[in-house]
Design an enzyme around this catalytic site. Sequence first.
Site, PDB file in Angstrom:
ATOM      1  N   HIS A   1       0.843  -1.197   0.000  1.00 35.85           N
ATOM      2  CA  HIS A   1       0.000   0.000   0.000  1.00 35.85           C
ATOM      3  C   HIS A   1       0.879   1.247   0.000  1.00 35.85           C
ATOM      4  O   HIS A   1       2.092   1.171   0.219  1.00 35.85           O
ATOM      5  CB  HIS A   1      -0.921   0.029   1.222  1.00 35.85           C
ATOM      6  CG  HIS A   1      -2.120  -0.859   1.095  1.00 35.85           C
ATOM      7  ND1 HIS A   1      -2.072  -2.194   1.412  1.00 35.85           N
ATOM      8  CD2 HIS A   1      -3.388  -0.615   0.682  1.00 35.85           C
ATOM      9  CE1 HIS A   1      -3.266  -2.733   1.197  1.00 35.85           C
ATOM     10  NE2 HIS A   1      -4.078  -1.794   0.759  1.00 35.85           N
TER      11      HIS A   1
ATOM     12  N   LYS B   1      -0.576   4.758   4.589  1.00 30.65           N
ATOM     13  CA  LYS B   1      -1.427   3.804   5.312  1.00 30.65           C
ATOM     14  C   LYS B   1      -0.839   3.545   6.694  1.00 30.65           C
ATOM     15  O   LYS B   1       0.354   3.268   6.829  1.00 30.65           O
ATOM     16  CB  LYS B   1      -1.567   2.498   4.531  1.00 30.65           C
ATOM     17  CG  LYS B   1      -2.578   1.539   5.158  1.00 30.65           C
ATOM     18  CD  LYS B   1      -2.944   0.410   4.210  1.00 30.65           C
ATOM     19  CE  LYS B   1      -3.896  -0.589   4.850  1.00 30.65           C
ATOM     20  NZ  LYS B   1      -5.183   0.042   5.259  1.00 30.65           N
TER      21      LYS B   1
END
EC number: 1.17.1.8
Length: 267
Positions: free
Chosen positions: A155, A159
């Site tokens: 990600h 995040k």
Amino acid sequence: MRRIAVVGAAGRMGKTLIEAVQQAPGAGLTAAVDRPDSTLVGADAGELAALGRIGVPLSDDLAKVMDEFDVLIDFTHPSVTLKNLAFCRKAGKAMIIGTTGFSAEEKQRLVEAGKDIPIVFAANFSIGVNLCLKLLDTAARVLGDEVDIEITEAHHRHKVDAPSGTALRMGEVVANALGRDLEKVAVYGREGQTGARDRQTIGFATIRAGDVVGDHTVLFAADGERVEITHKASSRMTFAKGAVRAAMWLDGKAPGLYDMQDVLGLH
């Protein structure tokens, strides 16, 4: 028209949700909320999402707009989501929850709220990811205990939780299919002299870099062959469209805690 509110509306996901709501037939954004210290409070939600003016001002207090929506979409933070859940439960409003990082105790609060209001809670609202969950259940049952299982996810740098909620959900699906307790068999990262791999374990590896929207791969590795089930998201819109689809699906549903498998008829 299905009246939809978005919380965290000034964030990256919030703006995408606003766009998805406005694009969906039969749906309309009627409330938008962000944190009290946001400098954007009062701005038009449509303009925030680069859609042009839609006449919905950004509010800093969910309590002030409770009468203006039928269902709330929340992709924020566990602490924020739980506060919003209490408001919606008291007011009898449906919720779509895409927040990740809940503890087991916090998830139980969602279960309790589901006794009073309809909720769709999912770690990932992508239709493709939820299809992958179905495929993972089948693969785990067919391949059984003859494979090593590893889950990798990547990600963007912003995040804040790891592994991702989607990766953990994938692990739960695989573990349940094999009759294992994920809490007991999960291995989160490896370093140093780890010794030989225990085939009963399910490994997790995490990457955080750049602007990766979300990549997930589950590897089933046997001696002589490997099976990989992979999903790659290239836009947050895939999650937003799934959330709006869930919001429309909840219309008229009885109180309960549902997931995207319910929405898509995959159970």
